[in-house]
Design a protein around this motif. Structure first.
Motif, PDB file in Angstrom:
ATOM      1  N   LYS B  46      -5.271 -27.531  -4.449  1.00  0.00           N
ATOM      2  CA  LYS B  46      -6.108 -26.543  -5.135  1.00  0.00           C
ATOM      3  C   LYS B  46      -5.264 -25.588  -5.974  1.00  0.00           C
ATOM      4  O   LYS B  46      -5.520 -25.401  -7.172  1.00  0.00           O
ATOM      5  N   SER B  47      -4.272 -25.000  -5.331  1.00  0.00           N
ATOM      6  CA  SER B  47      -3.447 -24.027  -6.050  1.00  0.00           C
ATOM      7  C   SER B  47      -2.689 -24.687  -7.201  1.00  0.00           C
ATOM      8  O   SER B  47      -2.529 -24.101  -8.265  1.00  0.00           O
ATOM      9  N   THR B  48      -2.242 -25.902  -6.973  1.00  0.00           N
ATOM     10  CA  THR B  48      -1.550 -26.618  -8.039  1.00  0.00           C
ATOM     11  C   THR B  48      -2.494 -26.872  -9.211  1.00  0.00           C
ATOM     12  O   THR B  48      -2.113 -26.722 -10.376  1.00  0.00           O
ATOM     13  N   PRO B  86      -4.225 -14.471  -7.390  1.00  0.00           N
ATOM     14  CA  PRO B  86      -3.408 -15.406  -6.602  1.00  0.00           C
ATOM     15  C   PRO B  86      -3.762 -15.346  -5.124  1.00  0.00           C
ATOM     16  O   PRO B  86      -4.365 -14.377  -4.667  1.00  0.00           O
ATOM     17  N   GLU B  87      -3.353 -16.384  -4.387  1.00  0.00           N
ATOM     18  CA  GLU B  87      -3.728 -16.432  -2.978  1.00  0.00           C
ATOM     19  C   GLU B  87      -2.848 -15.528  -2.124  1.00  0.00           C
ATOM     20  O   GLU B  87      -3.305 -14.961  -1.150  1.00  0.00           O
ATOM     21  N   HIS B  88      -1.567 -15.378  -2.508  1.00  0.00           N
ATOM     22  CA  HIS B  88      -0.673 -14.578  -1.666  1.00  0.00           C
ATOM     23  C   HIS B  88      -0.574 -13.152  -2.203  1.00  0.00           C
ATOM     24  O   HIS B  88      -0.985 -12.865  -3.316  1.00  0.00           O
ATOM     25  N   LEU B 162     -10.193 -17.473  -8.747  1.00  0.00           N
ATOM     26  CA  LEU B 162      -9.887 -16.745  -7.514  1.00  0.00           C
ATOM     27  C   LEU B 162      -9.348 -17.731  -6.483  1.00  0.00           C
ATOM     28  O   LEU B 162     -10.036 -18.673  -6.106  1.00  0.00           O
ATOM     29  N   ASP B 163      -8.107 -17.516  -6.062  1.00  0.00           N
ATOM     30  CA  ASP B 163      -7.510 -18.412  -5.082  1.00  0.00           C
ATOM     31  C   ASP B 163      -7.640 -17.775  -3.700  1.00  0.00           C
ATOM     32  O   ASP B 163      -6.978 -16.788  -3.410  1.00  0.00           O
ATOM     33  N   GLU B 164      -8.475 -18.344  -2.880  1.00  0.00           N
ATOM     34  CA  GLU B 164      -8.723 -17.845  -1.518  1.00  0.00           C
ATOM     35  C   GLU B 164      -8.974 -16.337  -1.500  1.00  0.00           C
ATOM     36  O   GLU B 164      -8.215 -15.578  -0.906  1.00  0.00           O
TER      37      GLU B 164
HETATM   38 MG   LIG Z   1      -3.476 -22.823  -2.131  1.00  0.00          MG
END
Ligand SMILES: [Mg+2]
Ligand SMILES: Nc1ncnc2c1ncn2[C@@H]1O[C@H](COP(=O)(O)OP(=O)(O)OP(=O)(O)O)[C@@H](O)[C@H]1O
Lengths: 289, 319
Positions: B46-48, B86-88, B162-164
């Motif tokens: 997903k993130s990629t 980002p997710e992080h 939106l990532d997570e």
């Molecule tokens: Mg991810």
């Protein structure tokens, strides 16, 4: 306040180009560094000579004593060599390391910001910050000298090469330490290591070069020392012998003796260019995360 | 833009990291408007996929367009019109939320005055009005998520990725965040892509889903279609060659596919399909072992597709 009552508002406005973004980054970095108490202290120390020159009466200076008057300016510029690495480490050490640690790359590069512009902003911020304790006070000291002395303006114009030389020397120093510290900052995980790394490089290069020189009795090894090269350049081009804090005896060829200051200049420019390219390559290849 | 032109369009894009195939042969098309859920387990890619869409990494193979622009060459132009969360955690801890959002707004090219005004606005919008002058390092996890959303909104993007967005949030915070996302989606010209592995979140806000697993597209379609379609489906287990039977179904115009050891027959709204299925089976002289309806939640759909994928992988590996 509840979310629903407010609702999402759209925004419409002009967006500026890349030059503006670089300037914004410079502006941000300068303000951010300035919020550190250590940076403030170091900059105040650097400005002490400016205060002193305001307090010391220089109107008495005779034409013969003009060199002595400039010595005020120049001794200030030489003292820079000692703590400029401290300043460079403090300001530059975190410039990239902190972004890497905080994973800010994904914030910056998910925006319409080129990597080159990011690098330009960081370098610009560093250069502006480093010029506050160097280039700016040198100019002020020079102007104060003109204003306070009875000497004709002509003498100062004739001697203005000193200011130019001091500036060039500062630019050389800022570029050298900047390229070193930015590279270190781009490889370490904590800005502290970049500062430690910079000092290790400065001290080790001096130690090893001097040991080799003493062991072999060959002056050429002295070129391995960063501080020697800087002093050598300063003595040749500004006429200051830093080790004795006196005007250098030009007949002896500065502090270098047999080693020409031009060779020192080549070494310093070479290291700066090499480190700059290395930093650039490193930054262009860094992952977003 | 042309009416209903897809906002995101990829054609067989792949991304390899060394030997890892993070994204494999992904072809998707996402129309303008609404919220799309990008769903998949950890490491699904997903993130990629998001990084590919933002032009941050170049695809190893394949082509893609975002907002009509090539992801290989127009990364900057794409990122100008996209907001990304980002997710992080990615914060400058020692500055306050207003400075942070404003700084990032300026990195989008906004003027100081615009960025400042907008920073206040979006921070209020995400519910951080009271805390906007606090240093981000003092924020709770949920507040940090909100700041991340705020910075993605600062330049009012057309496409929001939106990532997570709900990781690390407590139930109330999660609902708040999802409501915000729903609210943003009300703007008709905005498209939202939400990455998640939490099905409940996707079910709550998304009207379309793209399901990925191990870098590959597993299913895509409107949430309703996928769930409803499955509700109308029939599951068959037979003794003998299932593929042969699927062929026969398809020749009769009935869409069917293999799932685990069962056949999934899509019945749509056709009540006579059951009869037809029985007829075909009788004709083929296949023995029926199971005949029934699948349960129909997104979770079920997800699990069945994922486990099917995994089965196929294992089979491939054993050959
Ligand atoms: Mg991810
Ligand atoms: N920079 C990278 N270098 C090497 N491998 C990578 C890199 N980025 C991702 N991968 C690999 O690609 C695969 C897909 O990763 P990705 O982060 O896209 O998954 P994801 O669906 O976002 O997972 P998660 O739900 O855990 O966030 C994983 O196997 C991961 O290890």
């Amino acid at each position: 306040m509840s979310i629903e009552s407010l609702g999402y508002k759209e925004w419409e406005g002009q967006k500026h180009g890349r030059f503006y973004k670089v300037l914004s980054l410079v502006d941000y970095e300068v303000r951010h560094a300035w919020s550190s108490i250590w940076v403030k202290i170091l900059i105040i120390i650097a400005w002490l000579p400016v205060l002193i020159i305001f307090l010391v009466p220089v109107t008495e200076i005779s034409e013969e004593g003009v060199d002595r008057a400039f010595y005020n300016l120049v001794s200030f510029t030489t003292s820079i060599t000692i703590w400029l690495p401290i300043m460079a480490g403090l300001i530059g050490g975190g410039l990239i390391a902190n972004d890497k640690n905080n994973k800010m790359f994904s914030m910056y590069f998910s925006r319409p910001l080129r990597r080159e512009d990011y690098i330009a902003g960081k370098v610009g911020g560093f250069a502006v910050l480093m010029s506050i304790p160097t280039i700016v006070p040198a100019l002020i000291i020079y102007i104060v000298l003109i204003g306070k002395s009875d000497l004709s303006l002509l003498v100062f114009i004739k001697k203005s090469w000193l200011l130019g030389a001091a500036w060039l020397y500062f630019i050389l120093l800022i570029a050298l330490f900047g390229s070193l510290v930015l590279f270190l900052s781009s490889v370490v995980t904590d800005s502290k290591y970049a500062v430690v790394g910079l000092f290790t490089i400065v001290i080790l290069s001096d130690l090893i070069a001097n040991l080799l020189w003493l062991a072999s009795d060959n002056e050429i090894y002295r070129l391995g020392s960063l501080t020697f090269n800087l002093e050598n350049i300063l003595a040749e081009f500004l006429g200051i012998d830093q080790s004795t804090l006196q005007l250098a005896d030009q007949q002896n060829g500065g502090v270098g003796g047999l080693v020409s200051a031009w060779k020192s200049l080549v070494v310093i420019v070479g290291i700066t260019s090499f480190m700059s390219v290395l930093t650039l390559l490193r930054l262009l290849s860094l992952e977003e995360e | 833009m042309v009416e209903n032109a897809p906002v995101i369009e990829t054609f067989r894009i792949s991304k390899n990291y060394g030997l890892v195939e993070a994204v494999k042969d992904l072809t998707v098309s996402i129309p303008q408007g609404g919220t799309v859920g990008l769903l998949g387990p950890n490491g699904a890619g997903k993130s990629t996929t998001i990084k590919l869409l933002l032009g941050l990494v170049n695809p190893s193979l394949g082509e893609g367009k975002v907002l009509g622009m090539d992801i290989r060459t127009k990364g900057l132009e794409i990122r100008d019109r996209v907001g990304y969360m980002p997710e992080h955690d990615c914060f400058i801890g020692d500055i306050d939320a207003v400075k942070y959002v404003m700084h990032l707004g300026r990195m989008n090219g906004m003027s100081v005055a615009d960025a400042l005004r907008r920073a206040h606005e979006v921070l209020y919008y995400v519910g951080l009005g009271e805390s906007r002058y606090r240093k981000i390092e003092t924020f709770s996890l949920g507040m940090k998520q909100r700041v991340k959303l705020a910075q993605a909104l600062v330049h009012d993007p057309e496409l929001l990725i939106l990532d997570e967005p709900t990781t690390g949030m407590d139930p109330d915070g999660r609902i708040d965040m999802l409501e915000l996302i729903k609210d943003i989606a009300k703007c008709e010209d905005k498209t939202l892509v939400m990455c998640s592995h939490i099905l409940a979140d996707v079910e709550r806000v998304c009207d379309r889903v793209v399901i990925m697993n191990r870098g590959k597209l597993v299913r895509t379609g409107s949430l309703k279609e996928l769930v409803e379609g499955k509700k109308e489906a029939i599951i068959l287990r037979v003794k003998g060659d299932s593929n042969l039977l699927i062929d026969k179904f398809e020749r009769e115009g009935i869409s069917a596919e293999l799932r685990d050891d069962a056949i999934l027959v899509f019945a749509g709204n056709n009540p006579s399909i059951k009869k037809k299925v029985m007829e075909i089976m009788a004709e083929a002289k296949m023995q029926l072992r199971y005949f029934g309806k699948p349960t129909a939640s997104l979770e079920d759909l997800f699990l069945s597709t994922i486990s099917y994928e995994e089965e196929a992988e294992r089979e491939k590996a054993s050959i």
